[in-house]
Write a protein that holds these residues in place. Structure first.
Motif, short mmCIF file in Angstrom:
data_model
loop_
_atom_site.label_atom_id
_atom_site.label_comp_id
_atom_site.label_asym_id
_atom_site.label_seq_id
_atom_site.Cartn_x
_atom_site.Cartn_y
_atom_site.Cartn_z
N ARG A 112 0.84 -1.20 0.00
CA ARG A 112 0.00 0.00 0.00
C ARG A 112 0.88 1.25 0.00
O ARG A 112 0.59 2.22 -0.72
CB ARG A 112 -0.91 -0.04 1.23
CG ARG A 112 -1.94 1.09 1.27
CD ARG A 112 -2.99 0.87 2.35
NE ARG A 112 -2.39 0.68 3.67
CZ ARG A 112 -2.36 -0.46 4.36
NH1 ARG A 112 -2.90 -1.55 3.84
NH2 ARG A 112 -1.81 -0.52 5.56
N GLY A 113 1.94 1.25 0.81
CA GLY A 113 2.83 2.41 0.85
C GLY A 113 3.59 2.60 -0.45
O GLY A 113 3.85 3.74 -0.89
N MET A 114 3.98 1.51 -1.14
CA MET A 114 4.68 1.63 -2.41
C MET A 114 3.80 2.32 -3.45
O MET A 114 4.25 3.20 -4.20
CB MET A 114 5.12 0.24 -2.92
CG MET A 114 6.24 -0.40 -2.11
SD MET A 114 7.80 0.51 -2.22
CE MET A 114 8.15 0.37 -3.95
N GLN A 115 2.55 1.92 -3.54
CA GLN A 115 1.66 2.53 -4.53
C GLN A 115 1.31 3.99 -4.15
O GLN A 115 0.96 4.78 -5.03
CB GLN A 115 0.39 1.68 -4.65
CG GLN A 115 0.64 0.31 -5.29
CD GLN A 115 -0.63 -0.54 -5.34
OE1 GLN A 115 -1.48 -0.47 -4.43
NE2 GLN A 115 -0.73 -1.34 -6.40
N ARG A 116 1.43 4.34 -2.86
CA ARG A 116 1.06 5.69 -2.44
C ARG A 116 2.23 6.66 -2.43
O ARG A 116 2.09 7.80 -2.89
CB ARG A 116 0.45 5.61 -1.03
CG ARG A 116 -0.03 6.95 -0.50
CD ARG A 116 -0.71 6.76 0.84
NE ARG A 116 -1.20 8.04 1.37
CZ ARG A 116 -1.81 8.16 2.56
NH1 ARG A 116 -1.98 7.09 3.33
NH2 ARG A 116 -2.24 9.33 2.97
N TYR A 117 3.40 6.21 -1.97
CA TYR A 117 4.51 7.15 -1.78
C TYR A 117 5.67 6.99 -2.77
O TYR A 117 6.40 7.93 -3.00
CB TYR A 117 5.07 7.01 -0.35
CG TYR A 117 4.05 7.26 0.73
CD1 TYR A 117 3.52 8.54 0.92
CD2 TYR A 117 3.64 6.23 1.57
CE1 TYR A 117 2.59 8.76 1.93
CE2 TYR A 117 2.71 6.46 2.57
CZ TYR A 117 2.19 7.73 2.74
OH TYR A 117 1.28 7.95 3.73
N ALA A 118 5.89 5.74 -3.28
CA ALA A 118 7.10 5.49 -4.07
C ALA A 118 7.07 6.25 -5.39
O ALA A 118 6.03 6.38 -6.04
CB ALA A 118 7.24 3.99 -4.33
N ARG A 119 8.28 6.75 -5.79
CA ARG A 119 8.44 7.43 -7.08
C ARG A 119 9.71 6.87 -7.75
O ARG A 119 10.73 6.66 -7.09
CB ARG A 119 8.56 8.95 -6.89
CG ARG A 119 7.35 9.63 -6.27
CD ARG A 119 6.17 9.60 -7.25
NE ARG A 119 5.01 10.30 -6.69
CZ ARG A 119 4.06 9.72 -5.95
NH1 ARG A 119 4.17 8.42 -5.62
NH2 ARG A 119 3.04 10.43 -5.52
N TYR A 120 9.61 6.71 -9.06
CA TYR A 120 10.72 6.13 -9.82
C TYR A 120 10.99 6.97 -11.07
O TYR A 120 10.10 7.69 -11.57
CB TYR A 120 10.38 4.69 -10.26
CG TYR A 120 10.51 3.67 -9.15
CD1 TYR A 120 11.67 2.93 -9.00
CD2 TYR A 120 9.45 3.44 -8.27
CE1 TYR A 120 11.79 1.97 -7.99
CE2 TYR A 120 9.57 2.50 -7.26
CZ TYR A 120 10.75 1.76 -7.13
OH TYR A 120 10.85 0.85 -6.12
N ASN A 121 12.22 6.83 -11.56
CA ASN A 121 12.54 7.32 -12.90
C ASN A 121 12.15 6.22 -13.88
O ASN A 121 12.71 5.12 -13.82
CB ASN A 121 14.03 7.63 -13.01
CG ASN A 121 14.47 8.73 -12.05
OD1 ASN A 121 13.84 9.79 -11.95
ND2 ASN A 121 15.57 8.47 -11.33
#
Length: 241
Positions: free
Chosen positions: A208-217
């Motif tokens: 849940r946290g990956m889909q909400r907070y994570a950002r990638y190039n």
């Protein structure tokens, strides 16, 4: 018995013996005569005389062989032999001559080739160091790259700070390993747990946290356009002091 009667019996016996002897000897003589007559009366057939052999044919008459007369000897005419030609070695000369060289030409690129050959196409050196024909375009360098986290420490701390209350009450902690799909916009589009922390609350909170907070190039293709790509990511949960 009186002696006269005995004498008479003896005389009778002698007479019978004599008669028997004569009878036996007479029969034997007659039998021998009969055998002799049979032997003498056997007809002996003589074999027929052999047929006369055919007389051999008379020999062929001798043929007269004519006398051989040799042909007359014709004398061969005398031929005058031709004299051998005389070569004057002083006037005969052989000169070694090298063949004429083939004509050549100079091409626009500076190369020298035979006149019957076509000139090779001129080449050029591209920025990446490769050499191509002048009429060809230089290869465009690939801009492809893989996905990479953008400011990992910042958004990972936010995911770890969002600690599930149920896990805090049970004092659960551990590392969650996930397989995520990062879209062309750099955000997580899908997440699945591949390595559990042992706590279902922490596993769900991590995705849940990956889909909400994570950002990638986002990943790029050879032309430099962003594309989706799948990668792995881990989040470690540690109970606060």
């Amino acid at each position: 018995m009186s002696s006269n009667r005995v004498i008479a019996i003896v005389i009778v016996a002698l007479i019978h013996i004599a008669l028997g002897y004569l009878l036996v000897t007479g029969l034997a003589i007659s039998a021998v005569k009969e055998v002799v007559e049979r032997v003498t009366t056997v007809d002996v057939e003589e074999p027929p005389p052999p047929e006369p052999e055919d007389e051999p044919p008379p020999p062929p008459p001798e043929q007269e062989v004519p006398e051989f007369t040799p042909p007359p000897v014709v004398p061969q005419p005398k031929l005058n032999p031709k004299p051998n030609p005389v070569f004057d070695r002083t006037t005969t000369q052989i000169t070694d001559r090298e063949p004429d060289p083939l004509p050549t030409k100079t091409c626009p690129g500076g190369q020298t080739v035979f006149a019957s050959m076509a000139c090779p196409e001129a080449t050029k050196t591209c920025p990446n160091g490769s050499t191509v024909a002048v009429s060809a375009s230089c290869p465009v360098p690939s801009k492809a790259r893989g996905v990479s986290p953008d400011n990992l420490n910042r958004w990972a701390a936010r995911i770890q700070g969002d600690y599930p209350s149920s896990a805090l009450r049970r004092e659960e902690q551990g590392t969650v390993t996930m397989r995520i799909t990062v879209g062309a916009n750099g955000r997580v589009e899908a997440c699945s747990v591949t390595g559990s922390s042992g706590s279902s609350a922490l596993d769900q909170a991590a995705c849940r946290g990956m889909q909400r907070y994570a950002r990638y190039n986002p990943a790029l293709n050879a032309a430099g356009d962003p594309i989706s790509e799948t990668t792995s990511q881990s989040i470690r949960y540690v109970l606060p002091d």
